[in-house]
Design a protein around this motif. Structure first.
Motif, mmCIF file in Angstrom:
data_model
loop_
_atom_site.group_PDB
_atom_site.id
_atom_site.type_symbol
_atom_site.label_atom_id
_atom_site.label_comp_id
_atom_site.label_asym_id
_atom_site.label_seq_id
_atom_site.Cartn_x
_atom_site.Cartn_y
_atom_site.Cartn_z
ATOM 1 N N THR A 267 0.826 -1.208 0.000
ATOM 2 C CA THR A 267 0.000 0.000 0.000
ATOM 3 C C THR A 267 0.862 1.260 0.000
ATOM 4 O O THR A 267 0.601 2.216 -0.739
ATOM 5 C CB THR A 267 -0.924 0.004 1.224
ATOM 6 O OG1 THR A 267 -1.739 -1.183 1.210
ATOM 7 C CG2 THR A 267 -1.831 1.219 1.220
ATOM 8 N N ILE A 271 1.161 4.255 -2.992
ATOM 9 C CA ILE A 271 0.610 5.589 -2.748
ATOM 10 C C ILE A 271 1.129 6.638 -3.731
ATOM 11 O O ILE A 271 0.328 7.386 -4.323
ATOM 12 C CB ILE A 271 0.870 6.020 -1.285
ATOM 13 C CG1 ILE A 271 -0.033 5.223 -0.342
ATOM 14 C CG2 ILE A 271 0.622 7.516 -1.110
ATOM 15 C CD1 ILE A 271 0.224 5.501 1.129
ATOM 16 N N THR A 274 -0.339 6.112 -7.145
ATOM 17 C CA THR A 274 -1.789 6.316 -7.098
ATOM 18 C C THR A 274 -2.121 7.802 -7.163
ATOM 19 O O THR A 274 -3.047 8.220 -7.875
ATOM 20 C CB THR A 274 -2.369 5.702 -5.812
ATOM 21 O OG1 THR A 274 -2.101 4.307 -5.789
ATOM 22 C CG2 THR A 274 -3.868 5.929 -5.742
#
Length: 412
Positions: A267, A271, A274
């Protein structure tokens, strides 16, 4: 037609009508950025090869959990992802990206690597949720079916593009896409739903699953009589949670504390890229330096997973000494602490052996006191002795003391 997103890169590739351009020339700055991204992929690929050849993981470390298979699938997915990135060196040497067989292969390999990394990161989270939260296990048959169908789904998602979606008027499905080859800009919906969606879904849901697992194995989430309850224990009173853990709970907590870093790392690494993608969706102009940094971070996924595997393997509990996680056991203490905020009081039952020993000891002491009373002379009132009588009495007392000391002591 507005240009579509490329795989983590700034959108500067030329578009000819509805078809993708046949080639894309690098500027010196772009070429330097692609070199840095390729090096990041090479670092991840080298780390995975080092792990497999020198520090080969042992299946017995993950005994009874099937975690070994999921980790190997995740690392293989990272290998494909890194391989697709390293293939950029071909374009660096040519100073340009060109359509062709090599370009098509790179686009497919990058696509396989990205969605398989997302899929197996999520499957690892789902398996640990089933194992540690639901306290269930899966059979070897179920595990192998998941492995087979998981990889079949990945390859179907890759094959379906050129086999069923590709159209002549839109150009090749896999081809020049910005600074390398990937799904071309003629297929923006496929870029979104056949890759981005899986990455965002995996990162978000994995984080939620692991958060719930951590709360369960710590003791913040408990189940009593079929009902779930959430209890909040102040930081200064967190010791109360320890009273509710048995050997299996302690092993579960160690597993969760170690394995939780895989989806967390995925994750975190996702980030930056994203943010750039969402900004591009909104039509913002993102600098090439920003997108280069985001891609470098994202392509270090394999390296980070290898480092975590080497670290967590040493901290992983010895599963051969721990019962099955699905073992049924009572949780009265855990539930009591959650309901009343205290610790369940307990007493120790006196054993029959201890009771018999105590009775025998009391009887022996009683007989000793009776014998002492019999041996002790009766006390009588005597007149006050004179000095000569006192001297004789002291001599007699010394004689009596010598006699008493020569007797064996009574059992106390």
């Amino acid at each position: 037609m507005a240009p579509a997103l490329t795989e983590g890169s700034e959108i500067t590739g030329p578009i000819l009508g509805n078809a993708t351009a046949e080639a894309y020339e690098y500027t010196p700055q772009e070429r330097a950025g692609v070199i840095c991204i390729s090096v990041a992929g090479l670092v991840s690929l080298s780390a995975i090869l080092f792990l497999m050849i020198v520090k080969t993981p042992k299946r017995k470390t993950y005994h009874r959990t099937h975690l070994f298979g999921y980790l190997m699938s995740l690392l293989f997915a990272n290998t494909l992802k890194s391989t697709g990135t390293v293939m950029n060196l071909q374009w660096v040497l040519r100073h340009r990206v060109e359509n062709g067989l090599f370009c098509g292969y790179q686009g497919a390999i990058k696509h396989i690597g990205n969605i398989s990394t997302a899929l197996w990161s999520f499957m690892l989270s789902l398996h640990l949720f089933h194992l540690l939260f639901m306290r269930g296990t899966i059979t070897d048959l179920t595990f192998w079916l998941q492995m087979i169908f998981g990889w079949i789904i990945v390859y179907l998602l890759v094959i379906i593009g050129p086999a069923a979606i590709e159209k002549v008027e839109l150009g090749p499905y896999y081809g020049v896409s910005g600074h390398w080859c990937w799904i071309t800009s003629g297929y923006p919906k496929e870029q979104l739903w056949l890759e981005y969606f899986f990455e965002f879904f995996s990162a978000g849901l994995s984080f939620i699953l692991y958060s719930i697992v951590i709360l369960r194995v710590r003791g913040n989430i408990v189940q009593s009589d079929g009902n779930w309850a959430l209890r909040i224990v102040p930081r200064g009173q967190s010791w109360q949670l320890t009273f509710g853990r048995d050997l299996i709970d302690q092993a579960m907590l160690k597993v969760a504390q170690n394995m939780v870093w895989y989806p967390v790392a995925y994750t975190v690494l996702l980030i930056p890229i994203t943010i750039t993608r969402l900004s591009q969706f909104r039509g913002n102009d993102i600098g090439f330096g920003v997108t280069t940094f985001a891609d470098i971070v994202f392509n270090l996924t394999g390296f980070v997973n290898v480092v975590m595997l080497l670290i967590t393997t040493r901290l992983y509990p010895d599963m051969s000494t721990v019962p099955e996680f699905s073992t049924k056991r009572k949780k009265h203490l855990t539930i009591f602490v959650g309901m009343h905020g205290g610790v369940t009081p307990f007493t120790l039952d006196r054993s029959e052996t201890a009771e018999s020993w105590e009775q025998g000891r009391q009887a022996t002491l009683g007989r000793s006191r009776d014998a002492d009373d019999i041996a002790r002379p009766m006390e009588v009132d005597l007149p006050i002795p004179s000095d000569s009588d006192a001297h004789m009495q002291r001599a007699q007392s010394d004689t009596d003391t010598t006699k008493v000391e020569s007797k064996p002591p009574l059992l106390e």
